[in-house]
Design a protein around this motif. Structure first.
Motif, short mmCIF file in Angstrom:
data_model
loop_
_atom_site.label_atom_id
_atom_site.label_comp_id
_atom_site.label_asym_id
_atom_site.label_seq_id
_atom_site.Cartn_x
_atom_site.Cartn_y
_atom_site.Cartn_z
N UNK B 66 0.81 -1.29 0.21
CA UNK B 66 -0.10 -0.01 -0.10
C UNK B 66 0.87 1.21 -0.06
N UNK B 67 2.03 1.26 0.45
CA UNK B 67 2.95 2.19 0.41
C UNK B 67 3.93 2.14 -0.80
N UNK B 68 4.68 0.90 -0.92
CA UNK B 68 5.50 0.77 -1.92
C UNK B 68 4.97 0.82 -3.27
N UNK B 69 3.65 0.34 -3.37
CA UNK B 69 2.80 0.52 -4.71
C UNK B 69 2.22 1.71 -4.87
N UNK B 70 2.44 2.74 -3.97
CA UNK B 70 1.74 4.15 -4.32
C UNK B 70 2.84 5.14 -4.48
N UNK B 71 2.97 5.57 -5.82
CA UNK B 71 3.87 6.20 -6.12
C UNK B 71 3.59 7.93 -5.44
N UNK B 72 2.42 8.17 -5.23
CA UNK B 72 2.37 9.43 -4.62
C UNK B 72 2.98 9.53 -3.02
N UNK B 73 3.03 8.65 -2.53
CA UNK B 73 3.85 8.72 -1.22
C UNK B 73 5.10 8.90 -1.37
N UNK B 74 5.64 10.27 -0.82
CA UNK B 74 7.00 10.45 -1.11
C UNK B 74 7.97 10.31 0.14
N UNK B 75 7.40 10.31 1.30
CA UNK B 75 8.29 10.35 2.65
C UNK B 75 7.52 8.99 3.79
N UNK B 76 8.37 8.31 4.08
CA UNK B 76 8.12 7.22 4.86
C UNK B 76 8.87 7.14 6.31
N UNK B 77 8.21 6.90 7.31
CA UNK B 77 9.01 6.71 8.73
C UNK B 77 8.83 5.44 8.92
N UNK B 78 10.21 4.82 9.10
CA UNK B 78 10.33 3.28 9.42
C UNK B 78 10.43 3.46 11.11
N UNK B 79 9.54 2.93 11.65
CA UNK B 79 9.76 2.90 13.08
C UNK B 79 9.27 1.55 13.57
N UNK B 80 9.81 0.59 13.29
CA UNK B 80 9.54 -0.88 13.77
C UNK B 80 10.68 -1.15 14.66
N UNK B 81 11.85 -0.81 14.29
CA UNK B 81 12.99 -0.97 15.45
C UNK B 81 13.60 -2.43 14.87
N UNK B 82 14.76 -2.71 15.65
CA UNK B 82 15.37 -4.11 15.33
C UNK B 82 15.97 -4.02 13.93
N UNK B 83 16.73 -4.93 13.62
CA UNK B 83 17.47 -5.16 12.41
C UNK B 83 16.60 -5.86 11.25
N UNK B 84 15.95 -6.87 11.46
CA UNK B 84 15.09 -7.31 10.41
C UNK B 84 13.82 -7.51 11.02
N UNK B 85 12.55 -7.23 10.39
CA UNK B 85 12.61 -6.81 8.86
C UNK B 85 12.91 -5.30 8.37
N UNK B 86 13.38 -4.56 9.59
CA UNK B 86 13.53 -3.09 9.36
C UNK B 86 14.58 -2.99 8.09
N UNK B 87 15.43 -3.68 8.00
CA UNK B 87 16.63 -3.34 6.96
C UNK B 87 15.77 -3.71 5.57
N UNK B 88 15.24 -4.81 5.46
CA UNK B 88 14.53 -5.31 4.20
C UNK B 88 13.50 -4.23 3.70
N UNK B 89 12.69 -3.78 4.85
CA UNK B 89 11.88 -2.79 4.57
C UNK B 89 12.33 -1.63 4.01
N UNK B 90 13.42 -0.88 4.72
CA UNK B 90 14.01 0.25 4.38
C UNK B 90 14.43 0.08 2.86
N UNK B 91 15.06 -0.79 2.64
CA UNK B 91 15.63 -1.16 1.02
C UNK B 91 14.73 -1.23 0.28
#
Lengths: 436, 436
Positions: B66-91
């Motif tokens: 819903x985020x990665x497929x929506x080109x209108x979204x420009x800025x995303x806050x990653x607030x999961x914490x920890x290494x995975x899946x945070x790393x994969x999601x940020x990439x």
């Protein structure tokens, strides 16, 4: 590497510091800006005086057109100080297409609207980190870092000269001796009146109130008292009560209305603001999301101020300042976002000191007047008369409960007319731990 | 007004705070960003749990596309914490064209180079103010506001949990009771090991050292000691000597070489770092132009951290972050600008505590070993034996003059083998007024 050509107008103490950072530490600005900041010209009316910086030949001139006439120069630091010719020069710089960086709080407090409107109309920017609190980056912190917050309160020690003088008075020097010491050590000018009468602090407060609250208030309209009326006796009583006296600049939002003032204030010992010594500045900000944030650093001096100016030059060269300047609509002539509370309605606790005749019934008279003005007494200090004095007059110190500026002011006027009271009496605001 | 569409991944404590600022205070971000930050989607794997925020219907989903497929979204806050899946999601976020804001210091300390290289290659940015010191905007202050300086020294109390625990220990609680209190009051997690063993502080120090000094050092390579080895006895002796014990993270440039460590340290009472209480964080920075600047604020918690995240979202939306990200070359794989000093060569004064047999000649033996390692004694505390104890073992506290980590470490190893010494002995660094 890209190159941004920059210039300086005014090669005094701060200008010399800026020149040193740009000339001697070009690698640093290159690293932090991703480009070279190339110092192309310095303009000062005095081109002969020796300065503490090695200038390449031909850099220094007394001809402003060397800057205004050179379209390659993009960013100019105005470091002359004072209102004129600074105002005219800044307008000329903007009109010749330069972005301006300034350390001149008096200029902004007096002519901010005109200068910012001109810059906006011309698509230029003005950066002014160095105008408030020198090396403490309070402008960037309020306008960028805390931008998710509604600032609720802002309390600052914004005048290093005054803070140096009260620190010396706390150590036992009287006011005149403390001022001389400050002058001898370079912390006060030959004429320190703008510092000690609170003008400097109130001009800085006007800038911060503008930024943090969208207030549109002229610095002359902000109630102001300096440290030039402080007595050593009050420093001693404050200490006995567990407080230090600080020249506080306060902007506080209560029920959507802004309270603004600069005044010597009793601050509870052990709280961060009370422990700010010598020529340091400090600012305590409370944001509704971030909570309390406290900043402490050197508020003046050549290199701390130069540090702020060069940071602004870097921000301007890379384009950050332009964005901030466009989004914040600083000093626009739009309506103020907050109303200003009438000074008489300001709530607070107060320290009162009277010189009274030492005979029965005096305390009752004073308490009676305070009671009629609804000023409630929290504590009293009255010592035995000094055996060395003739004993007929003694100091009486009263700490009030919460009351208002207006009530205490009126009570004091009435009290100063009592035959048993020798005017002038002293009245100061008190900041308690829970508030600081 | 322009609109920037933003999103949140991870609706935990901080995510909820960010959602509240964006949804309930849109006017504020509009004013400070010159545009609306429109919260378009929130992704969390748990879409059912009740949170302390009113979410418009359809906003919360467990589907990242819903985020990665929506080109209108420009800025995303990653607030999961920890290494995975945070790393994969940020990439994934970067690859789908989003600028990222994160509060995840562990992720940056571990995978900073990979994430930043990816962002650079894709022309995107990563902002991370909230990853160090929560509400204190230390990242912006170092990377922008103090950019005219060579930072010389950086000393911080960066872990609020540890500071809360040592504050309680100073009040007389033992370590276990202080940890329970911190857990009960929400200042420590059920498993507080990353906080109390210094991991959290050292990860933050690695980020700051990277920013301020261009150091390329992995957090695991920074010498680290936590507060989980602190004894109440040491808190008391420190107090008797005029110090408080604080978990300090230190980065210091001496002769062009960087010293880095995290360790419980005796800090002289009355200095700003010593007076940081409870869960507060503080950072003392010395720049070669600005001099000392001190920052104090809440280092964690929902709204202070959310304040930093939303400020980053605003900076990213208006374009300031992009400029900073491009000019600073953070976490690039370029050569480090400074070398790191061998831990054994770190200079300093030390506090040593031994448990020794109470008989003649013991002091001579200990002094002899210290002398052979060139560790010079500045002062000694040895009290009368506690009458309640059997009196055979007594504590002996020694403050050294300037020496090195290596010399004291070697001396301690030898001392712990003496028959009159009952190991383990205690060794802590001392920070004096002149240095703090």
């Amino acid at each position: 590497m890209d190159k941004t050509r920059v210039a300086i107008v005014g090669l005094g103490t701060v200008g010399t510091g800026v020149a040193r950072l740009l000339l001697d530490h070009g690698d640093r600005t290159a690293r932090h800006a991703g480009r070279t900041l190339w110092l192309e010209a310095i303009v000062d009316r005095d081109t002969r005086r020796q300065r503490d910086v090695d200038l390449p030949a031909g850099l220094l001139t007394d001809d402003l057109s060397r800057i205004t006439g050179n379209p390659a120069i993009q960013v100019v630091a105005e470091l002359i100080g004072g209102l004129e010719p600074a105002r005219t020069i800044v307008l000329e710089l903007l009109r010749s297409g330069k972005d301006v960086v300034t350390a001149n709080k008096a200029l902004l407090a007096e002519h901010g609207a005109e200068l910012f409107d001109t810059a906006r109309a011309l698509g230029r920017s003005i950066a002014f980190e160095a105008s408030v609190a020198g090396g403490i980056p309070i402008i960037a912190n309020i306008s960028q870092c805390l931008s998710a917050n509604q600032v609720l309160s802002l309390r600052g020690i914004l005048n290093g000269t005054s803070n140096f003088i009260v620190t010396k008075m706390e150590e036992g020097m009287d006011y005149a001796a403390a001022v001389s010491t400050a002058q001898r050590m370079g912390f006060a000018e030959a004429d320190p009146s703008m510092d000690v009468d609170g003008t400097d602090a109130v001009q800085k407060l006007a800038i911060l109130a503008h930024l943090a609250f969208g207030a549109r208030v002229h610095w002359r309209d902000i109630p102001r008292q300096g440290i030039n009326t402080l007595h050593l006796a009050d420093m001693r009583f404050a200490c006995e009560l567990g407080y230090r006296i600080k020249l506080l600049a306060v902007a506080e939002l209560t029920q959507g209305v802004l309270e603004l003032h600069v005044a010597p204030t009793l601050v509870r010992m052990g709280t961060p603001l009370a422990e700010v010594r010598e020529a340091y500045n400090a600012i305590s900000v409370i944001g509704d999301a971030v909570g309390p944030v406290f900043f402490h650093g050197l508020g003046a001096g050549q290199m701390p101020t130069a540090s702020a100016v060069v940071a602004d030059m870097i921000d301007t060269a890379v384009g950050r300042t332009g964005i901030t300047f466009r989004t914040l609509e600083l000093w626009s002539r739009r309506e103020a976002r907050v109303g200003i509370r009438d000074h008489a309605d300001l709530k607070g606790r107060f320290y009162l000191r009277f010189t009274v005749e030492d005979h029965p019934g005096v305390m009752a008279q004073i308490a009676g007047v305070l009671g009629r003005h609804a000023v409630s007494i929290a504590s009293i200090i009255q010592h035995e008369p000094d055996p060395a004095s003739d004993g007929s007059l003694v100091p009486l110190v009263i700490m009030t409960h919460m009351t208002t500026e207006g009530a205490t002011h009126q009570a004091m006027q009435e009290l100063d007319r009592l035959p048993c009271v020798m005017p002038p009496s002293v009245r100061m605001r008190v900041l308690d731990r829970s508030e600081s």
